[in-house]
Design a protein around this motif. Sequence first.
Motif, PDB file in Angstrom:
ATOM      1  N   VAL A  20       0.871  -1.162   0.000  1.00 44.71           N
ATOM      2  CA  VAL A  20       0.000   0.000   0.000  1.00 44.71           C
ATOM      3  C   VAL A  20       0.918   1.224   0.000  1.00 44.71           C
ATOM      4  O   VAL A  20       1.486   1.572   1.027  1.00 44.71           O
ATOM      5  CB  VAL A  20      -0.932   0.007   1.223  1.00 44.71           C
ATOM      6  N   ASN A  21       1.071   1.864  -1.138  1.00 42.94           N
ATOM      7  CA  ASN A  21       1.999   2.988  -1.276  1.00 42.94           C
ATOM      8  C   ASN A  21       1.285   4.312  -0.993  1.00 42.94           C
ATOM      9  O   ASN A  21       1.052   5.110  -1.890  1.00 42.94           O
ATOM     10  CB  ASN A  21       2.619   3.012  -2.681  1.00 42.94           C
ATOM     11  N   LEU A  22       0.960   4.516   0.252  1.00 41.56           N
ATOM     12  CA  LEU A  22       0.316   5.757   0.674  1.00 41.56           C
ATOM     13  C   LEU A  22       1.059   6.301   1.880  1.00 41.56           C
ATOM     14  O   LEU A  22       1.647   5.550   2.664  1.00 41.56           O
ATOM     15  CB  LEU A  22      -1.150   5.514   1.049  1.00 41.56           C
ATOM     16  N   THR A  26      -2.518  10.157   4.599  1.00 38.39           N
ATOM     17  CA  THR A  26      -3.614   9.556   3.831  1.00 38.39           C
ATOM     18  C   THR A  26      -4.186   8.344   4.560  1.00 38.39           C
ATOM     19  O   THR A  26      -5.410   8.161   4.604  1.00 38.39           O
ATOM     20  CB  THR A  26      -3.120   9.147   2.438  1.00 38.39           C
ATOM     21  N   LEU A  27      -3.308   7.531   5.124  1.00 38.46           N
ATOM     22  CA  LEU A  27      -3.789   6.383   5.896  1.00 38.46           C
ATOM     23  C   LEU A  27      -4.566   6.835   7.126  1.00 38.46           C
ATOM     24  O   LEU A  27      -5.576   6.235   7.495  1.00 38.46           O
ATOM     25  CB  LEU A  27      -2.620   5.492   6.305  1.00 38.46           C
ATOM     26  N   PHE A  72      -8.882   1.579  -0.910  1.00 40.12           N
ATOM     27  CA  PHE A  72      -8.351   2.845  -1.409  1.00 40.12           C
ATOM     28  C   PHE A  72      -8.545   3.003  -2.916  1.00 40.12           C
ATOM     29  O   PHE A  72      -8.647   4.126  -3.407  1.00 40.12           O
ATOM     30  CB  PHE A  72      -6.884   3.016  -1.005  1.00 40.12           C
ATOM     31  N   LYS A  76     -10.545   6.140  -4.373  1.00 41.02           N
ATOM     32  CA  LYS A  76      -9.951   6.947  -5.432  1.00 41.02           C
ATOM     33  C   LYS A  76     -10.955   7.202  -6.556  1.00 41.02           C
ATOM     34  O   LYS A  76     -10.983   8.289  -7.142  1.00 41.02           O
ATOM     35  CB  LYS A  76      -8.710   6.242  -5.992  1.00 41.02           C
ATOM     36  N   GLN A  84      -8.020  13.585  -0.437  1.00 41.34           N
ATOM     37  CA  GLN A  84      -6.769  14.327  -0.602  1.00 41.34           C
ATOM     38  C   GLN A  84      -6.784  15.621   0.218  1.00 41.34           C
ATOM     39  O   GLN A  84      -5.791  15.963   0.858  1.00 41.34           O
ATOM     40  CB  GLN A  84      -6.532  14.636  -2.073  1.00 41.34           C
TER      41      GLN A  84
END
Length: 178
Positions: A20-22, A26-27, A72, A76, A84
């Motif tokens: 999970v590239n956040l 954001t998390l 997510f 999105k 955001q």
Amino acid sequence: MVVTYKVPLPTYEELDVEEVNLGGATLMAGSFHLGKYCEEQNDEFMLCRREEGRMKCFNEGKEVTACTLDFFRKVKKSCAAELQNFAYCIDQSSMMYDIYPCRKTQAVFDKCMLENMGIERPIYWYYSRPRVFDSKIRPKPEPEKPIEFPNPPVAPIPEEGLPDPIPGKMNSRYWWFG
């Protein structure tokens, strides 16, 4: 941590999973809704960790990660701008990721999540209250049997001629009262 050759370690294939590239903000912004969306997978993972240990729960951990990615991706598609803005506010408002300065952007994000994904933000103490989880994978553990002692203690027999101790006079907790 020191590991010897006797400790079985997982292979790279077992550990390979999409990340999970956040960022943390954001998390943090999506954490309440994410917890509600992936509640069953997370409870199953935590139950596995509790009962069997960390080394045997890789599949349950992969399910939690897959659920998080799915969540997510859906956010999105439906509420990206609101998430955001909320995450940016959390990131810029304080170094400790405090949410209280961002209640307006939180309300907009919560409304979008309720309208588009049907997920209502749970109450603040929802995740800390006790709940019973009914696992569909694991059998219920058997109840613990009471401890049986082979020779129970015998009550002492008071010797003749000695008075029984009076709790208030001889064993007072407040000895300074006299």
